[in-house]
Write an enzyme that holds these catalytic residues in place. Structure first.
Site, PDB file in Angstrom:
ATOM      1  CE  LYS A   1       2.403  13.558   7.250  1.00 52.73           C
ATOM      2  NZ  LYS A   1       2.283  12.111   7.174  1.00 52.73           N
TER       3      LYS A   1
ATOM      4  CG  HIS B   1      -0.433   0.843   2.364  1.00 54.26           C
ATOM      5  ND1 HIS B   1       0.586   0.425   3.167  1.00 54.26           N
ATOM      6  CD2 HIS B   1      -0.806   2.070   2.820  1.00 54.26           C
ATOM      7  CE1 HIS B   1       0.820   1.362   4.088  1.00 54.26           C
ATOM      8  NE2 HIS B   1       0.014   2.353   3.903  1.00 54.26           N
TER       9      HIS B   1
END
Length: 344
Positions: A342, A272
């Site tokens: 973030k 991934h």
């Protein structure tokens, strides 16, 4: 005829039910403002961020409950509310407060540009606090089961709950719901990000690539080699023939939109993403804030101590990862981040 096996619960595998969501917009790179700071700050205002981050206004929570298509059925409500959270009101409060919110660590919201100069929005998050509670609860039960039957494992995190038990069925019902909740969390978050872009970019735009959604931290029953199996993908996505997927780099590297090739030997799976090559503690010992600024040059993002352990150098090289799985996926688009939010 279905085969039955013990199902291993490695600690942390289903704590957050993480996955990705990406859409392509009708915007070109030239349509973005020279500075993306205002866009980043708008997203940071509109999307609750970080560990414990949630919607504070009652109206936001009520709206989430009204639109939530993955409200637990009565059995799952019973499992999560009574056995894990403690009550139905606490469960509803948890799932309504954190729907459409971004986790911490390597979770992110990004604006990217592809090889055609098209603009993409890409995000990574999971099932938030409720998924954490579900995972922690059943990991504890698995470890107690090992103690009860005097099963000694090389590592306690390999504890499992035997199939054909009530605990196993409770776990599967709860984790399947958490995976649905994580998917809806990403959908709601994407809506908030698109709305933030409409506030900060004067040009009208549309979504030109239907949303790509893929879990990379989940469990699902599948048939492989003539057997019905529980397949767990931790740090992996499903890559059946034709499946669309997202393989992200860190906030300074490239990311990829891919199509699966259906390689049977990999159980129709692929990596991934790059994955860490050093721990967070090691990253903080190795790199400085000056390193962070240099490695994220050209990316509008936070460059402070709170995100130092997410520095690109702490991750494996994404190009090497992609070169090692050419038999698993075909690259459709190569994306480069220009803005990163973030949750730290």
């Amino acid at each position: 005829m279905e085969e039955h096996h013990n199902f291993a619960l490695a600690a942390g595998v289903f704590v957050h039910n993480c996955g990705m969501n990406a859409v392509r917009l009708s915007l070109k790179a030239s349509d973005l403002p020279d500075s993306l700071t205002a866009i980043r700050r708008q997203i940071e205002r509109d999307v609750p961020l970080g560990a414990g981050g949630g919607h504070k206004r009652e109206s936001d929570r009520d709206a989430n409950l009204r639109r939530l298509p993955v409200m637990p059925n009565e059995r799952v409500q019973d499992i999560i509310a009574d056995k894990i959270v403690g009550s139905m009101p606490k469960l509803f409060d948890k799932i309504s407060a954190q729907l459409g919110t971004l986790g911490s660590g390597n979770h992110f919201i990004e604006i990217c540009i592809d090889e055609n100069q098209d603009v993409w929005v890409m995000l990574h998050s999971g099932s938030r606090g409720i998924g954490n509670m579900i995972g922690t609860h059943f990991i504890s039960k698995a470890k107690k089961t090992m103690e009860k039957y005097h099963i000694h494992l090389p590592d306690g995190d390999l504890a499992y709950i035997p199939e054909d038990t009530e605990d196993f069925q409770d776990y599967m019902d709860a984790v399947q719901w958490a995976q649905d909740y994580a998917l809806e969390n990403r959908k709601v978050m994407m809506e908030k990000v698109i709305a933030a872009l409409r506030l900060t970019i004067p040009k009208d735009f549309t979504i030109t690539q239907e949303a790509i959604n893929c879990h990379h931290n989940y469990v699902e029953k599948e048939n492989h080699f003539g057997k019905n199996l529980w397949v767990t993908r931790k740090g992996a996505i499903r890559a059946r023939d034709g499946d669309l997927g997202i393989i992200p780099g860190s906030m300074g590297q490239k990311s990829y939109i891919v199509r699966g090739k259906g390689e049977l030997q990999s159980y129709c799976s692929c990596s991934h993403g790059a994955g860490r090559q050093m721990s967070r503690a090691k990253a903080r010992q190795t790199f400085t804030l000056d390193d962070l600024r240099k490695q994220t040059e050209g990316v509008e993002c936070r460059k402070d101590d709170a995100v130092l352990d997410e520095i690109p150098g702490a991750y494996k090289d994404i190009d090497t990862v992609m070169a090692n799985q050419t038999d698993l996926v075909e690259v459709l688009h190569t994306l480069k981040q220009v803005m990163c939010v973030k949750g730290n």
